[in-house]
Design a protein around this motif. Structure first.
Motif, PDB file in Angstrom:
ATOM      1  N   SER A 177       0.857  -1.101  -0.020  1.00 54.84           N
ATOM      2  CA  SER A 177      -0.075   0.099  -0.139  1.00 54.84           C
ATOM      3  C   SER A 177       0.830   1.252  -0.136  1.00 54.84           C
ATOM      4  O   SER A 177       1.835   1.447   0.779  1.00 54.84           O
ATOM      5  N   PRO A 178       0.641   2.219  -0.836  1.00 49.70           N
ATOM      6  CA  PRO A 178       1.468   3.433  -0.849  1.00 49.70           C
ATOM      7  C   PRO A 178       1.238   4.402   0.424  1.00 49.70           C
ATOM      8  O   PRO A 178       2.083   5.182   0.680  1.00 49.70           O
ATOM      9  N   TRP A 179       0.129   3.866   1.173  1.00 49.36           N
ATOM     10  CA  TRP A 179       0.070   4.597   2.645  1.00 49.36           C
ATOM     11  C   TRP A 179       0.270   3.409   3.598  1.00 49.36           C
ATOM     12  O   TRP A 179      -0.218   3.685   4.759  1.00 49.36           O
ATOM     13  N   ARG A 180       1.310   2.812   3.259  1.00 47.82           N
ATOM     14  CA  ARG A 180       1.754   1.925   4.455  1.00 47.82           C
ATOM     15  C   ARG A 180       2.302   2.500   5.554  1.00 47.82           C
ATOM     16  O   ARG A 180       3.083   3.358   5.245  1.00 47.82           O
ATOM     17  N   ARG A 181       1.998   2.043   6.722  1.00 48.09           N
ATOM     18  CA  ARG A 181       2.989   2.537   7.776  1.00 48.09           C
ATOM     19  C   ARG A 181       4.277   2.289   7.826  1.00 48.09           C
ATOM     20  O   ARG A 181       4.735   1.334   7.210  1.00 48.09           O
ATOM     21  N   SER A 182       5.094   2.865   8.691  1.00 50.70           N
ATOM     22  CA  SER A 182       6.446   2.567   8.544  1.00 50.70           C
ATOM     23  C   SER A 182       6.857   1.258   9.387  1.00 50.70           C
ATOM     24  O   SER A 182       8.015   0.914   8.992  1.00 50.70           O
ATOM     25  N   TYR A 183       5.922   0.916  10.089  1.00 50.32           N
ATOM     26  CA  TYR A 183       6.382  -0.375  10.960  1.00 50.32           C
ATOM     27  C   TYR A 183       7.621  -0.113  11.743  1.00 50.32           C
ATOM     28  O   TYR A 183       8.483  -1.150  11.776  1.00 50.32           O
ATOM     29  N   SER A 184       7.695   1.129  12.176  1.00 52.24           N
ATOM     30  CA  SER A 184       9.118   1.267  12.919  1.00 52.24           C
ATOM     31  C   SER A 184       8.650   2.138  14.177  1.00 52.24           C
ATOM     32  O   SER A 184       7.664   2.800  14.137  1.00 52.24           O
ATOM     33  N   ARG A 185       9.356   1.917  15.316  1.00 48.71           N
ATOM     34  CA  ARG A 185       8.739   2.707  16.568  1.00 48.71           C
ATOM     35  C   ARG A 185       9.325   4.406  16.237  1.00 48.71           C
ATOM     36  O   ARG A 185       8.806   5.218  17.068  1.00 48.71           O
ATOM     37  N   THR A 186      10.131   4.643  15.488  1.00 48.90           N
ATOM     38  CA  THR A 186      10.577   5.806  15.467  1.00 48.90           C
ATOM     39  C   THR A 186      10.358   6.638  14.084  1.00 48.90           C
ATOM     40  O   THR A 186      10.507   7.828  14.030  1.00 48.90           O
ATOM     41  N   LYS A 187      10.340   5.893  12.903  1.00 48.10           N
ATOM     42  CA  LYS A 187      10.223   6.327  11.620  1.00 48.10           C
ATOM     43  C   LYS A 187       8.847   6.911  11.325  1.00 48.10           C
ATOM     44  O   LYS A 187       8.163   6.204  11.587  1.00 48.10           O
ATOM     45  N   LEU A 188       8.689   7.982  10.428  1.00 48.76           N
ATOM     46  CA  LEU A 188       7.310   8.384   9.987  1.00 48.76           C
ATOM     47  C   LEU A 188       7.604   7.806   8.356  1.00 48.76           C
ATOM     48  O   LEU A 188       8.636   7.960   7.717  1.00 48.76           O
ATOM     49  N   ALA A 189       6.409   7.510   7.866  1.00 51.70           N
ATOM     50  CA  ALA A 189       6.369   7.058   6.341  1.00 51.70           C
ATOM     51  C   ALA A 189       6.042   8.408   5.844  1.00 51.70           C
ATOM     52  O   ALA A 189       5.737   9.461   6.089  1.00 51.70           O
ATOM     53  N   GLN A 190       6.485   8.201   4.487  1.00 51.08           N
ATOM     54  CA  GLN A 190       6.487   9.550   3.549  1.00 51.08           C
ATOM     55  C   GLN A 190       5.144  10.337   3.671  1.00 51.08           C
ATOM     56  O   GLN A 190       5.265  11.520   3.540  1.00 51.08           O
ATOM     57  N   TRP A 191       4.005   9.612   3.250  1.00 53.03           N
ATOM     58  CA  TRP A 191       2.861   9.896   3.259  1.00 53.03           C
ATOM     59  C   TRP A 191       2.531  10.948   4.450  1.00 53.03           C
ATOM     60  O   TRP A 191       1.669  11.782   4.584  1.00 53.03           O
TER      61      TRP A 191
END
Ligand SMILES: Nc1ncnc2c1ncn2[C@@H]1O[C@H](COP(=O)(O)OP(=O)(O)OP(=O)(O)O)[C@@H](O)[C@H]1O
Ligand SMILES: [Mn+2]
Length: 504
Positions: free
Chosen positions: A326-340
């Motif tokens: 999904s282009p709106w996939r979450r980052s699945y990281s505790r610290t990083k934000l996704a691009q969207w």
């Protein structure tokens, strides 16, 4: 594991021993493949009552006669029967009226041959025909078990036709068939089992791990949240109510952990994880990435375990699927934000990227966003399509176990695709509006749908606060669309054809 593969092996074995009088030769065609796979199926009785499996010990047939599971199932049946009766007079008629509404019966272009995922063909080889009794050459759907009819009903635009009577039979099949096998299913992160039934049907089981009313811990990330069996069941009904028909049928069933899993499983790794809890309940935990340990067991009461059973899709060898990130996939990281999450113009780049720059893919993704926001599912990292249909097809909404985790709070970020793209199918918007009028209130429709599920006898599948959250979230979606329409012109993806929307 491979249903069709085992099936064909079994049948070929059988063929060499007998004259095949009882066989129904069927050829499945997957149009995309140059070499169509050919399989033979045993002739199947129409009634589910007299199905037998030759290798099953006799006593296994009687397991339902005693114990708390059968008590609850009896109660469930009574409740459902009662529900059917009152449903005709009250609740059911609202649901019927909803589904009779033109918005749920929009004209579709007639399906062509290559719009079906699979096809049955008989009489292919005249040479071969001679070796069979003529009467056994039938492609009569009446002879097909419900799971097979479900597979044969999958089309380019939906997983099932809502009006297909087979749906009722399929859910009954899943709810009542004797369980012949239960092994752990690999893939994914949490415990799930692959069940097999007489007539070669299969289901994906997700067990109940926590009480229905337990809200997700606010300090748990969405990717460490428990999967919920009632979310899988409720998601199926919600998707159907939204008019999508993109989730395989799911029903709830009370499973006897001893007689229907431990005693029959051939999965030694699984059976080794069974134990009796201090309270005397039968528990197991299996092997998987998350929550498969003594500390997070699935426990019966004393051996009845609530579970969701999803109808299995056709085997991947027969109907390969493609998985899309999904282009709106979450980052699945505790610290990083996704691009969207950082770029408010994110949708502009998605809109220019294949496959979102063509056809219905973007609005299909928005449909999925709406489904996910309503049930507060943050875990939609991927979605799947059937390879055969290329890019012109619906999106499968599989894996809904992380929905319905919290009713007291909404998750606005799930709506990001809708907010950022300001695009929605016209028919979807009109159905959402319909579900917000008092006569067809979404929470009422859901309550009615869910009472059809056997597990309602144990407890309502969604508590009232969860149902109320649906109405609140629906209102939020409509507001977002309205704000979009105030700012932009091309919000609506016109899919009503010549239909006069004002008359709907
Ligand atoms: N009804 C079904 N029929 C066939 N295959 C299915 C069905 N439901 C799910 N699957 C397949 O099984 C895989 C695992 O299922 P699911 O995603 O529900 O498990 P999960 O443990 O929740 O996964 P994850 O941890 O990635 O969220 C899916 O990726 C999908 O391809
Ligand atoms: Mn999951």
């Amino acid at each position: 594991q491979n249903n069709y593969y085992n099936l064909s092996k079994e049948i070929f074995k059988y063929m060499s021993l007998s004259k095949c009088n009882a066989l129904l030769p069927i050829t499945f065609f997957s149009h995309s493949s140059s070499a169509p796979a050919s399989w033979l199926l045993k002739k199947l009785p129409t009634s589910s009552q007299n199905e037998e499996h030759p290798t099953q010990p006799a006593e296994a047939k009687n397991h339902q006669a005693k114990g708390s599971v059968s008590d609850v199932m009896d109660k469930a049946k009574k409740l459902i029967d009662a529900g059917k009766q009152t449903g005709k007079v009250k609740g059911g008629s609202k649901l019927d009226a909803l589904f009779k509404h033109p918005l749920y019966n929009l004209p579709r272009p007639e399906l062509q041959d290559d719009d079906w995922l699979l096809r049955v063909r008989t009489n292919e080889d005249p040479q071969e025909k001679k070796s069979y009794e003529k009467v056994t050459w039938t492609s009569d759907v009446e002879t097909h078990p419900p799971w097979l009819r479900f597979h044969l009903g999958i089309s380019r635009w939906e997983l099932y036709n809502r009006t297909d009577h087979n749906l009722v039979q399929l859910t009954e099949y899943l709810a009542t068939q004797r369980i012949l096998g239960a092994v752990q299913k690999t893939g994914g992160t949490q415990l799930k089992l692959l069940l097999s039934f007489p007539n070669h049907g299969q289901a994906l089981l997700k067990p109940m791990k926590q009480s229905r009313d337990a809200e997700t811990d606010v300090n748990l990330f969405y990717f460490s949240d428990f999967e919920r069996h009632n979310a899988e069941i409720s998601a199926f009904h919600l998707d159907r109510l939204l008019g999508f028909n993109r989730i395989p049928p799911v029903i709830g069933r009370l499973i006897n952990a001893t007689s229907e899993i431990k005693d029959i499983t051939t999965d030694h790794k699984l059976s080794k994880t069974f134990f009796k809890s201090p309270a005397g309940n039968v528990c197991f935990y299996g092997h998987c990435e998350y929550y498969c340990s003594t500390e997070h067991p699935v426990c019966g009461k004393p051996d009845g375990v609530e579970a969701s059973l999803a109808a299995m899709l056709p085997d991947l060898t027969l109907a390969p699927r493609r998985s899309w990130r999904s282009p709106w996939r979450r980052s699945y990281s505790r610290t990083k934000l996704a691009q969207w999450e950082k770029d408010p113009e994110y949708c502009n780049s998605v809109k220019q990227t294949a496959p979102y720059n063509q056809g219905t893919r973007l609005v299909d993704l928005i449909d999925m966003t709406i489904l996910d926001f309503l049930m507060s599912n943050m875990d939609r990292h991927h979605y799947e399509t059937f390879e055969k249909f290329g890019n012109d097809t619906f999106l499968l909404h599989l894996d809904n176990g992380r929905g319905f985790g919290r009713h007291s709070q909404d998750e606005p970020s799930i709506l990001a695709p809708l907010k950022q793209c300001c695009r929605i199918r016209h028919s979807t918007l009109l159905r959402l509006r319909l579900l917000s009028v008092p006569d067809f209130r979404l929470s009422d429709m859901m309550r009615d749908c869910l009472t059809q599920d056997p597990l309602t006898a144990v407890a309502p599948l969604l508590s009232e606060p969860h149902l109320a959250a649906l109405d609140r979230r629906l209102a939020t979606i409509l507001k977002v669309v309205q704000t979009c329409q105030e700012k932009h012109k091309d919000v609506l993806y016109e899919d009503l054809g010549g239909y006069d929307a004002d008359k709907l």
